[in-house]
Design an enzyme around this catalytic site. Structure first.
Site, PDB file in Angstrom:
ATOM      1  N   PHE A   1      -3.768   8.142   1.034  1.00  0.00           N
ATOM      2  CA  PHE A   1      -5.089   8.753   1.199  1.00  0.00           C
ATOM      3  C   PHE A   1      -5.938   8.061   2.248  1.00  0.00           C
ATOM      4  CE2 PHE A   1      -6.160   5.378  -1.879  1.00  0.00           C
ATOM      5  CZ  PHE A   1      -7.340   4.883  -1.348  1.00  0.00           C
TER       6      PHE A   1
ATOM      7  N   LYS B   1       4.465  15.276   2.681  1.00  0.00           N
ATOM      8  CA  LYS B   1       3.702  15.313   1.436  1.00  0.00           C
ATOM      9  C   LYS B   1       2.514  14.377   1.596  1.00  0.00           C
ATOM     10  CE  LYS B   1       2.761  13.557  -2.042  1.00  0.00           C
ATOM     11  NZ  LYS B   1       1.391  13.205  -2.605  1.00  0.00           N
TER      12      LYS B   1
ATOM     13  N   GLU C   1      -2.818  13.990  -2.248  1.00  0.00           N
ATOM     14  CA  GLU C   1      -3.554  15.113  -2.819  1.00  0.00           C
ATOM     15  C   GLU C   1      -5.063  14.858  -2.839  1.00  0.00           C
ATOM     16  OE1 GLU C   1      -2.239  12.493  -6.284  1.00  0.00           O
ATOM     17  OE2 GLU C   1      -1.533  13.088  -4.286  1.00  0.00           O
TER      18      GLU C   1
ATOM     19  N   SER D   1       0.980   1.735  -1.967  1.00  0.00           N
ATOM     20  CA  SER D   1       0.934   0.474  -2.699  1.00  0.00           C
ATOM     21  C   SER D   1       2.342  -0.074  -2.913  1.00  0.00           C
ATOM     22  CB  SER D   1       0.251   0.675  -4.051  1.00  0.00           C
ATOM     23  OG  SER D   1       1.066   1.445  -4.918  1.00  0.00           O
TER      24      SER D   1
ATOM     25  N   CYS E   1      -4.693  -1.104   4.616  1.00  0.00           N
ATOM     26  CA  CYS E   1      -3.664  -2.093   4.289  1.00  0.00           C
ATOM     27  C   CYS E   1      -3.707  -3.264   5.255  1.00  0.00           C
ATOM     28  CB  CYS E   1      -2.283  -1.455   4.287  1.00  0.00           C
ATOM     29  SG  CYS E   1      -1.687  -0.966   5.913  1.00  0.00           S
TER      30      CYS E   1
ATOM     31  N   GLU F   1      -4.237  -6.743  -4.736  1.00  0.00           N
ATOM     32  CA  GLU F   1      -4.723  -5.970  -3.594  1.00  0.00           C
ATOM     33  C   GLU F   1      -5.864  -5.083  -4.109  1.00  0.00           C
ATOM     34  OE1 GLU F   1      -3.177  -3.118   0.049  1.00  0.00           O
ATOM     35  OE2 GLU F   1      -2.158  -3.002  -1.875  1.00  0.00           O
TER      36      GLU F   1
END
Length: 496
Positions: free
Chosen positions: A149, A173, A176, A226, A281, A381
């Site tokens: 995202f 993909k 969402e 992640s 990240c 994180e």
């Protein structure tokens, strides 16, 4: 309410699943639209569309493929403001940050236009008398991309331009949580001349992910997210016989030596810690201060933080909201945890005044000093606007701390000592290193990826590694017979 459809064979596709998920405007705290969540049947339809398009696209000349990539680059550059507004509306990052994300994605598109050179094989003449050996690189087939995202445009652009340039077809993909950018880019690629079915977008959650991982006609999986999910993607995809590159999480440290320019270091810490609300990240989440500079450095950072404006990214703000209410609450929970663990909250981002709607998913920049290394504030994180400060007595202690961590994505050192910087780049066990550069994301003609629990698989993203990942090599040994042919010989062939 609008529903974001899948994109198959160059057209919107509803699919057979009736499940949907809300898509929020994080700055308003409201549901702006819904997105369809694919079933395994819908994923199969997307793979079927990509499979049908693959033979024709793989046989398309390099010149034609290159022209389509060039056209996509021109359209994307011309209409990047439109895409940036989509990113801000669904992710929340400020418009300038969204435009920066697109610019870094454009670099990879530009790199992909050089694919005639990058897809060249090798040739050796007369390896044995009258025998030549050469190699070719060929596409894999249908490839799956699962993107996060936090970069709804840039991360897909790390992968699908290279995959498509190499002759593959794609099932993407996206997250969402902010799905519209992927469909927008797929439409734009169609406008650039990409044949239907070469780039397909299927929305969904774990159902869609698992269907891609298990599908027998999906040759590879590229993932960014992640670490726990990256590990799952890698292990599941590999067990299914797929080629997998799975980029995981990070806990990036910035080591500041006593000889560093502290104003430069303070600016860098704020920029790299709080840009995109810390949802990167490659964000700097731990500042490692080598004494005796910690007090002064913390004071300079706190002073700079006081001038930051948090609010709706469509306004003139420095930082926007977090992606969801749940994620905001989770990140905010680490501030209480820091106090419980004995750290000092220097700047608390909770309850700040914002330039935006009261229901937005707000959490301001937060600075926590003297964080114990056993605290979850240090080890987890957090993925939000929380900058931790750890104090060490020496360069050696700082490097030991960095190397002891589970992650090895990015790191930085701030110093004016060239010898210390050179020593750092050799000793630190991290895949991407900045020297007086806080966010060391490589340019498109290098490759992106970390070490340890930040990367699963042996191939990094984009750059030369990207073309190697999305192709497989053939080696051809060739001899043309001539009148000197010696006839039958059943012995093992020798090079002569």
């Amino acid at each position: 309410m609008d529903i974001v459809d899948h994109w198959l064979s160059g057209a919107p596709f509803e699919g057979e699943s009736t499940r949907t998920a809300p898509v929020y405007d994080p700055a308003l705290g409201l549901v702006a639209r819904e997105v369809r969540l694919a079933s395994a049947v819908d994923v199969d339809a997307a793979v079927a569309a990509a499979s049908a398009a693959f033979p024709g696209w793989a046989e398309t000349s390099l010149a034609k493929r290159q022209s389509v990539i060039f056209a996509f680059r021109e359209l994307l550059n011309a209409r990047k403001q439109e895409l940036a507004e989509i990113l801000t509306a669904e992710h929340g990052k400020v418009l300038s940050d969204a435009l920066g994300e697109i610019a870094r994605g454009l670099e990879v598109v530009e790199f992909a236009t050089g694919m005639p050179h990058l897809l060249k094989g090798e040739y050796s003449e007369n390896v044995s008398t009258g025998v030549d050996v050469y190699s070719t690189r060929e596409p894999l087939g249908v490839v799956g991309i699962i993107s996060p995202f936090n970069f709804p445009a840039m991360v897909p652009l790390w992968f699908f331009p290279i995959a498509i340039a190499a002759g593959n077809t794609v099932v993407l993909k996206p997250s969402e949580k902010d799905p519209s950018a992927s469909v927008w880019m797929a439409r734009l690629f169609q406008e650039a001349g990409l044949p239907d079915g070469v780039l397909n977008v299927v929305h969904g959650d774990k159902v869609a992910v698992d269907a891609l991982l298990a599908h027998p006609r999906v040759a590879s999986i590229s993932f960014v997210g992640s670490t726990p999910i990256a590990r799952y993607i890698y292990e599941t995809g590999s067990a299914a016989g797929k080629r997998v590159q799975a980029l995981g999480g990070a806990k990036n440290h910035m080591l500041v030596l006593p000889d560093a320019d502290l104003d430069l270091a303070a600016d860098a810490a704020v920029n790299a810690g709080f840009g995109s609300a810390g949802e990167r990240c490659m964000a700097i989440s731990v500042l490692v201060a080598v004494e005796p500079v910690a007090d002064e450095l913390v004071a300079r950072i706190a002073s700079r933080m006081s001038g930051l404006t948090v609010g709706d990214g469509r306004r003139s703000c420095d930082m926007g909201p977090l992606i969801t209410r749940e994620h905001r609450d989770k990140v905010a929970g680490y501030i209480d945890l820091a106090t419980e663990d004995g750290a000092t909250v220097v700047v608390d981002g909770r309850g700040i005044e914002v330039d935006g709607a009261s229901d937005g998913f707000w959490l301001g920049p937060t600075l926590i000093d003297a964080v114990p290394t056993l605290s979850r504030v240090y080890t987890d994180e957090i993925f939000g606007p929380v900058l931790s400060v750890v104090r060490v007595a020496s360069y050696e202690e700082g490097v030991e701390l960095i190397n002891a961590g589970a992650y090895g994505n990015g790191t930085a050192i701030f110093t004016n000592d060239g010898g210390a910087a050179r020593r750092f780049q050799r000793e630190v066990q991290v895949g991407m290193i900045g020297i007086n550069v806080p966010i060391p994301v490589p340019v498109a003609y290098y490759s992106f990826g970390g070490w340890k629990d930040s990367l699963f698989g042996d191939t990094k993203a984009y750059g030369p590694d990207g073309f190697h990942f999305f192709t497989r090599q053939k080696a051809i040994t060739r001899r043309w017979l001539d009148p000197s042919h010696a006839g039958l010989n059943l012995g093992f062939p020798e090079n002569r």
